[in-house]
Design a protein around this motif. Sequence first.
Motif, PDB file in Angstrom:
ATOM      1  N   GLN A   1       3.151  13.983  -5.259  1.00  0.00           N
ATOM      2  CA  GLN A   1       2.235  13.027  -5.858  1.00  0.00           C
ATOM      3  C   GLN A   1       1.202  13.762  -6.713  1.00  0.00           C
ATOM      4  OE1 GLN A   1      -0.258  11.002  -3.028  1.00  0.00           O
ATOM      5  NE2 GLN A   1      -0.177   9.092  -4.137  1.00  0.00           N
TER       6      GLN A   1
ATOM      7  N   GLU B   1      -2.365   9.830  -0.594  1.00  0.00           N
ATOM      8  CA  GLU B   1      -1.663   9.126   0.475  1.00  0.00           C
ATOM      9  C   GLU B   1      -0.331   9.778   0.810  1.00  0.00           C
ATOM     10  OE1 GLU B   1      -1.132   5.013  -0.334  1.00  0.00           O
ATOM     11  OE2 GLU B   1      -2.926   4.430   0.761  1.00  0.00           O
ATOM     12  N   LYS B   2       0.172  10.552  -0.137  1.00  0.00           N
ATOM     13  CA  LYS B   2       1.471  11.188   0.100  1.00  0.00           C
ATOM     14  C   LYS B   2       1.211  12.656   0.397  1.00  0.00           C
ATOM     15  CE  LYS B   2       5.941  11.585  -2.163  1.00  0.00           C
ATOM     16  NZ  LYS B   2       6.570  11.481  -3.481  1.00  0.00           N
TER      17      LYS B   2
ATOM     18  N   GLY C   1       2.432   7.196   1.646  1.00  0.00           N
ATOM     19  CA  GLY C   1       2.107   6.120   0.720  1.00  0.00           C
ATOM     20  C   GLY C   1       2.248   6.582  -0.714  1.00  0.00           C
ATOM     21  N   THR C   2       2.266   5.626  -1.621  1.00  0.00           N
ATOM     22  CA  THR C   2       2.390   6.001  -3.031  1.00  0.00           C
ATOM     23  C   THR C   2       1.308   5.359  -3.887  1.00  0.00           C
ATOM     24  OG1 THR C   2       3.970   4.200  -3.204  1.00  0.00           O
ATOM     25  CG2 THR C   2       4.867   6.423  -3.042  1.00  0.00           C
ATOM     26  N   LYS C   3       0.547   4.411  -3.297  1.00  0.00           N
ATOM     27  CA  LYS C   3      -0.376   3.631  -4.128  1.00  0.00           C
ATOM     28  C   LYS C   3      -1.596   4.429  -4.557  1.00  0.00           C
ATOM     29  CE  LYS C   3       1.080  -0.776  -2.307  1.00  0.00           C
ATOM     30  NZ  LYS C   3       0.885  -1.674  -1.190  1.00  0.00           N
ATOM     31  N   ARG C   4      -2.180   5.146  -3.623  1.00  0.00           N
ATOM     32  CA  ARG C   4      -3.416   5.861  -3.946  1.00  0.00           C
ATOM     33  C   ARG C   4      -3.191   7.365  -3.878  1.00  0.00           C
ATOM     34  NH1 ARG C   4      -6.806   3.413   0.621  1.00  0.00           N
ATOM     35  NH2 ARG C   4      -8.494   4.722  -0.136  1.00  0.00           N
TER      36      ARG C   4
END
Lengths: 273, 364
Positions: free
Chosen positions: A255, B153-154, B147-150
Amino acid sequence: MKKIATYATILAMCGGALYSVIAAENVAEQPVQVEATKEPVVCFESRKGASEITQQEIKPGWPNVKCSPTTGAALWYGDPFEGTVPMGKMPLLENIPDGHALVKPRTEKLALMPLCSTACHNGVGPQFTPPTLPKDKRPTPIPTMEAMVPDLKNLQHGRDRIWCMDCHHTTKRNMLVDNFGDPVSFDQPQLLCGKCHGDKLRDWRDGIHGKRIGEFTTGGKKRWFTCTECHNPHNVQDGLRNKGFVQLQPEPPPQLAKGMKDAKHELVHPVPH
Amino acid sequence: MIHSKLSAAVSAKENTSERQLQPVSADPAQAVLKTTRRDFLKTGGMLSLSSLMGTAALMTQSDDAHAAVEWAEHFQKNYRLMTDQEKAESRARLEKRYSSEYGKQVTVDTTDAQPGVLMGYALNIRKCIGCRRCVHACVAENNQSRGTKRAGEKIEWIQVLRMERGKFDAGKMNQGYPEGLGIQVGGNAYTPAGQILEGQYHYNPEKVPEDDANYMPIACMQCEKPPCVKVCPVRTTYREPDGVVVIDYNWCIGCRMCMGACPYWARRLNVTNPVLPKEEMNPVTHYLGNRPRMRGVVEKCHWCLQRSRHGRYPACVEVCPVGARKFGNLLDPESEVSLILARKNVFRLKADLNTFPKFFYFYD
């Protein structure tokens, strides 16, 4: 200040009451389980075209393997020994306790295997008497074979110094061949590959080269990956530099950090020069 | 009760003391002191009482396993100071909470380091093809936030660094320093000869390995002298006898000192509430290993303690498609890692820092 304290008390009491209500609601909501029939997920283990594994649940909430949704590669083993058989006798590996060295048989996965031995190259019959066998070791392109196994058109192994019969048995085509001309099973390719790559065979035997999964302790139960599970023997010199492996799709990148729109900064040198 | 007694005792004294009007003072520190001692104690008492009552309300009105064990968790000792019984209690608490939270039977292992085992890791730097399968295997095993939204989170513990392959070819002859003289003078610290870029983490080509790249995975090196352990103010991270540097997540205060101290960028902070879907959660956990973390604690690679303490390879070793990753017992001369140390060319990352990692890079 007193007022604040009083309000805080009231607020805390209300909060507590509210929380219990919410908690009760949560309990009331039961997740509706929808049973959907799914296609079985099959993922490849080391390289595409070699050993594969079918995803299934071996105990509740515990799959035998987790597969990558991006590339279809096996990502995690719940049961490292699924579908394995004992490796059989291997020279200099006699010290391993029985049943602690396992391999996954490839023979049944090779689609052409049953045909090879029965249909054409069964080594008997008038058309297979010595005249049709190769007279010398010079490579001869055979269109039928090239159509069946496309890798053969551009054999990338041995830098033009070897050909089919150096590895495949002349009359028993469902077998490989060792240094003495004796047949070797497709499940034990290390006996063949070690002919030339002796240093790699030694390292493989000691667990330094290649891959083993299961228990790491010496003498522990392990599944050994054989040569052809990771390397495609017809295509080991793929490209300028491939480290002996066929190229494959990578898993997704990490990410981006907060405030970072893309990773283009990695493509320029940080210090102007 | 304590507070009311205290305020009663104070009130007796209070009556005799006069309430004075505030002297006008030029000193701002004195000017703001308008409350008397009595007022102060009273307010303080009320506030603490109210907060206690609020908590009590939260505790009593809910039989949610989560809330009940959180309370006990707050008062448990540092893992290293716990008795066996306290460990067992803590384990039972966690198992109950996680099982209700994730809807499946979760086990929290507390197996200690096994005698005669010193874990070591070796990675064949020439074999790595940069496929990142180890990164994702680690996530599947170790219950990281995914997660990937914020941003944040990943969480991934392993980073694969793509490094441009230095080549002394005609096209790069003039790319050294000083400009124009090129590699003939050997480049410099900013531009090593024949190499332009420093490294990429976010590379994403269609196929790997690429012709012009080398790949270098990095994660926690499990140092013999870990700088992260030296700086931890609450001593929640420490080295286990089998060589693994672990974290007691309950005692982590999230100060990030260890992240700053680690020279290998190995530690991650749960900035957000971890996103861990129930169906993806790995129910086999270790207290010091992959049990689900909370927000505000630091986590890192621990060589899959839940597996390796029971003799199994870590998850990244098992999925590496090229067999570049090797794991074993350094005290066993026949183990993979011992044989690699005996036979191969080995180096440790940033050896000059005297951290003495037990993660070795080697090449054929």
